[in-house]
Design an enzyme around this catalytic site. Sequence first.
Site, PDB file in Angstrom:
ATOM      1  N   THR A  33     -42.462 -19.139   4.711  1.00  0.00           N
ATOM      2  CA  THR A  33     -42.971 -20.058   3.724  1.00  0.00           C
ATOM      3  C   THR A  33     -43.792 -21.215   4.252  1.00  0.00           C
ATOM      4  OG1 THR A  33     -41.068 -19.631   2.386  1.00  0.00           O
ATOM      5  CG2 THR A  33     -42.274 -21.619   1.894  1.00  0.00           C
ATOM      6  N   ASN A  51     -40.724 -11.187  14.201  1.00  0.00           N
ATOM      7  CA  ASN A  51     -40.461 -10.604  12.889  1.00  0.00           C
ATOM      8  C   ASN A  51     -39.634  -9.335  12.908  1.00  0.00           C
ATOM      9  OD1 ASN A  51     -41.671 -12.448  10.996  1.00  0.00           O
ATOM     10  ND2 ASN A  51     -43.508 -12.066  12.198  1.00  0.00           N
ATOM     11  N   GLU A 103     -47.065 -17.540  13.499  1.00  0.00           N
ATOM     12  CA  GLU A 103     -46.013 -16.935  14.319  1.00  0.00           C
ATOM     13  C   GLU A 103     -46.577 -16.190  15.520  1.00  0.00           C
ATOM     14  OE1 GLU A 103     -42.380 -16.378  11.227  1.00  0.00           O
ATOM     15  OE2 GLU A 103     -43.885 -14.811  11.349  1.00  0.00           O
TER      16      GLU A 103
END
Lengths: 407, 407
Positions: B190, B402, B276
């Site tokens: 988010t 992830n 990321e």
Amino acid sequence: MKIIEGGVTASKGFESASTEAGIKYKNRKDMAMIYSQTPCKAAGTFTTNIVKAAPVKWDQKIVKESEFAQAVVINAGIANACTGAEGLGYCEKTAQAVAEVLNVPTDAVLVASTGVIGMQLPIEKLENGIKAMVPNLDGSIESGTESAKAIMTTDTKKKEVAVQIEIGGKTVTVGGMCKGSGMIHPNMCTMLAFVTTDIAISKELLQEALSEDIKDTYNMISVDGDTSTNDTVLLLANGMAGNPEITEKNDDYKEFCKALNYVNETLAKKMAGDGEGCTALFEVKIVGAETKAQAVTLAKSVITSSLTKAAIFGHDANWGRILCAMGYSGAQFDPEKVDLYFESKAGKMQIIKDGVALDYSEEEATKILSEPEVTATADVKMGDATATAWGCDLTFDYVKINADYRS
Amino acid sequence: MKIIEGGVTASKGFESASTEAGIKYKNRKDMAMIYSQTPCKAAGTFTTNIVKAAPVKWDQKIVKESEFAQAVVINAGIANACTGAEGLGYCEKTAQAVAEVLNVPTDAVLVASTGVIGMQLPIEKLENGIKAMVPNLDGSIESGTESAKAIMTTDTKKKEVAVQIEIGGKTVTVGGMCKGSGMIHPNMCTMLAFVTTDIAISKELLQEALSEDIKDTYNMISVDGDTSTNDTVLLLANGMAGNPEITEKNDDYKEFCKALNYVNETLAKKMAGDGEGCTALFEVKIVGAETKAQAVTLAKSVITSSLTKAAIFGHDANWGRILCAMGYSGAQFDPEKVDLYFESKAGKMQIIKDGVALDYSEEEATKILSEPEVTATADVKMGDATATAWGCDLTFDYVKINADYRS
């Protein structure tokens, strides 16, 4: 329908050859050729990318305007995309070289390329490759298999399949080979698929059968969301099975469509399951949708989600990412009605019910997700429409392959 | 406009606090709070994902219906998304807990969450966190910085910025903090952005200024194409600067919009540059477009292309992937007219002209692409419209983060 060995040479009258042309790769075959003993009706579907490679432009013209096609020449290593007038000229030169040695019209020769964008083809090497291949044209299964290997780029497995059906008392064969991944979202180095058949069918119906079928097969796979400049599916029909020519949508046509669908779906799944760097084929089924279009949108959104793909790599039942990807797909549904299941050879398990997690075993879920083929099924409880899409996991090797692809 | 130190506490009358609530992370702060000494007008923009987290639903109601807002409570670790009626209940309980200790109405308390989807919040820990934070509310720069750190998840850097402008003879401050990446295509966990200002402005114009500005800032960044369930931008204005209230789109309004744009663009770029696992901020400028919409579509297609992102990671001037991503974007243009440039602190270089590669030095191009901030500029030569988007490279660490995010 009978599944048989082989690929592009399985159908009557089709031959192939392959060679080390030295275009970019060292010590491996990088050119292949398909030839039909008799003229073929040709159907094709091509990339929707505005940036179209030269061979796509060449083939689109042949499929549309030529009376028949009789040969296909394919090279791996250089895509002949973004190469301007010079690149388009090389398509014509390649076709001319084939036309001369095989004594067929230049506009009966299809070409296909896959590899790096922006480099010009070493046309002399291609011409030499063609001269080397023609004397070795051969209808054996092995010859087709060698061609399926020669067109590989970052593929790790050759991909071919063939089936037989009976039409009008005659045995009809449909076989094909492909490389890469994806029609809508293909792999960087392009999806190319070549399907041959000895069925007798009108050109219009051949194209229609192909155009309809790709919607449920090649267009439902994705490796990385990047639609290539070169994507091409070619379907050649030489009529040598001897069946009464199919000129209307009768039962024979439907039977042919089923065989074509089996071949295309098998090739498509082989591509998704061999996506760059991947360790698993990831199948997503949407059931209970209101319309087919809605089901397709939802299924594709999930298979293209980087986060979901990374979770599959980690054998992590991170279902929130699947629901999230459905949510941003653009399709309408009620998140608080969704049921979700994971399934593989290791078992089947319901993970969420009405949008909220059940008290499932993470250990069991990880076991299910550790298989080389895993399926997620989402029921949106709105109607009867369904869709299935195929993708793969996102891995370290995907990054590795694509960070230094050109070096 | 003057760039000053600080973030959410830079504007007059804004205080913040943060604490270790132990929600999911160990040995770090995971809750933060923003409080204004006087009631604020509140504007907000939220995720377009159909699957909306409970805090998004809660805040949408407050922004739309409440007369004013006075506090924001944020937690990291659990997203409170896909949590049904129970999850929405926790938003209300959180707001109630704040309302009690601060003596403000429950419907003046905004909440925001980021982290794993599908888990329920440990509401007692949140309530204890609130009790711990309130006595420590503090308007210092350091306090704002601590809050910017507390809301991080996979972020590697805290993100804040503040500027000052003069309006009606008064000094007006705009400052903010954020975490994550992306509004249209955010990071898994988010994007949350909180901007505070002491300007006096009508609620309608505050919302309009924000809604317009996000189109060029947060909506132009992408890390991985996955639009979160929780994305939230909140803008609070308490009027303590003492300027004559802005109630029309005069020069004062324009001056405020410029300051707001600087804050939002800076925060947005910080998120893209801290995507990321990323090693580089990748800026894509489209110039010479026919319309703004066309330029936006082209720029976003390039920053979201996995292949292009992997090439940037490899410092590889694989321009074909950029042209390819423009080609499948859906925007019309003539590929054979495109000029493309790479630029960074190490220099600027034209790579293609009219769609075909120039004879450029790969070594020089790699040098340019090895900087931590790189820009690709494509000129489509159709008109005067431009757009800029920001993304990052795709790396091994993205996959690593992830694939095992939940463990």
